[in-house]
Design a protein around this motif. Structure first.
Motif, PDB file in Angstrom:
ATOM      1  N   LYS A  56      -1.067   2.377  -6.300  1.00  0.00           N
ATOM      2  CA  LYS A  56      -2.139   2.888  -7.171  1.00  0.00           C
ATOM      3  C   LYS A  56      -3.014   1.764  -7.710  1.00  0.00           C
ATOM      4  CE  LYS A  56       0.896   6.548  -8.783  1.00  0.00           C
ATOM      5  NZ  LYS A  56       1.668   7.044  -9.926  1.00  0.00           N
ATOM      6  N   TRP A  57      -2.541   0.526  -7.633  1.00  0.00           N
ATOM      7  CA  TRP A  57      -3.291  -0.610  -8.160  1.00  0.00           C
ATOM      8  C   TRP A  57      -4.499  -0.892  -7.278  1.00  0.00           C
ATOM      9  CZ3 TRP A  57       0.781  -4.981  -9.315  1.00  0.00           C
ATOM     10  CH2 TRP A  57       1.730  -4.488 -10.218  1.00  0.00           C
ATOM     11  N   PRO A  58      -5.510  -1.557  -7.831  1.00  0.00           N
ATOM     12  CA  PRO A  58      -6.614  -1.997  -6.958  1.00  0.00           C
ATOM     13  C   PRO A  58      -6.114  -3.054  -5.976  1.00  0.00           C
ATOM     14  CG  PRO A  58      -6.920  -2.799  -9.199  1.00  0.00           C
ATOM     15  CD  PRO A  58      -5.742  -1.885  -9.225  1.00  0.00           C
ATOM     16  N   ARG A  59      -6.820  -3.197  -4.874  1.00  0.00           N
ATOM     17  CA  ARG A  59      -6.362  -4.105  -3.814  1.00  0.00           C
ATOM     18  C   ARG A  59      -6.261  -5.553  -4.310  1.00  0.00           C
ATOM     19  NH1 ARG A  59      -3.152  -3.390   0.259  1.00  0.00           N
ATOM     20  NH2 ARG A  59      -3.800  -4.394   2.164  1.00  0.00           N
ATOM     21  N   TRP A  60      -7.184  -5.977  -5.181  1.00  0.00           N
ATOM     22  CA  TRP A  60      -7.127  -7.348  -5.693  1.00  0.00           C
ATOM     23  C   TRP A  60      -5.889  -7.536  -6.572  1.00  0.00           C
ATOM     24  CZ3 TRP A  60      -7.022  -8.122 -10.876  1.00  0.00           C
ATOM     25  CH2 TRP A  60      -7.491  -7.097 -11.695  1.00  0.00           C
ATOM     26  N   GLY A  61      -5.472  -6.506  -7.281  1.00  0.00           N
ATOM     27  CA  GLY A  61      -4.272  -6.579  -8.101  1.00  0.00           C
ATOM     28  C   GLY A  61      -3.015  -6.675  -7.246  1.00  0.00           C
ATOM     29  N   GLN A  62      -3.003  -5.921  -6.140  1.00  0.00           N
ATOM     30  CA  GLN A  62      -1.884  -6.009  -5.213  1.00  0.00           C
ATOM     31  C   GLN A  62      -1.792  -7.411  -4.626  1.00  0.00           C
ATOM     32  OE1 GLN A  62      -2.490  -3.018  -2.237  1.00  0.00           O
ATOM     33  NE2 GLN A  62      -2.180  -1.318  -3.652  1.00  0.00           N
ATOM     34  N   PRO A  73       0.807  -1.240   0.000  1.00  0.00           N
ATOM     35  CA  PRO A  73       0.000   0.000   0.000  1.00  0.00           C
ATOM     36  C   PRO A  73       0.830   1.274   0.000  1.00  0.00           C
ATOM     37  CG  PRO A  73      -0.792  -1.518   1.682  1.00  0.00           C
ATOM     38  CD  PRO A  73       0.499  -2.066   1.161  1.00  0.00           C
TER      39      PRO A  73
END
Length: 83
Positions: free
Chosen positions: A43-49, A36
């Protein structure tokens, strides 16, 4: 039982324990504290992280399991298994 399943049994249980312990010890802090705050991945969505972090460290599990397989296979063939 297939040959592939039999070969998985060559890997010692200690190697599986070490692999999954390393996986948990690496992924949880990286996912919750490092990803984070990273300027790019943040900047990525949480699912992408999650997909990136947890998928990336699956290679650690595969690597440790491969080391365990080489050790177990050498022992099974009565070869030198300690370098």
């Amino acid at each position: 039982m297939s040959r592939f399943t039999k070969e998985f049994r060559v890997i010692p249980k200690a190697a599986w324990v070490v692999a999954w312990f390393a996986y948990l010890c690496l992924t949880v802090p990286v996912f919750f504290f490092v990803a984070p705050t990273d300027p790019e991945i943040g900047k990525w969505p949480r699912w992408g992280q999650a997909l990136c972090v947890y998928g990336m460290f699956l290679f650690v599990v595969a690597w440790v399991a491969l080391i365990g397989y080489v050790y177990g296979d050498a022992k099974r063939r009565q070869m030198r298994y300690v370098m």
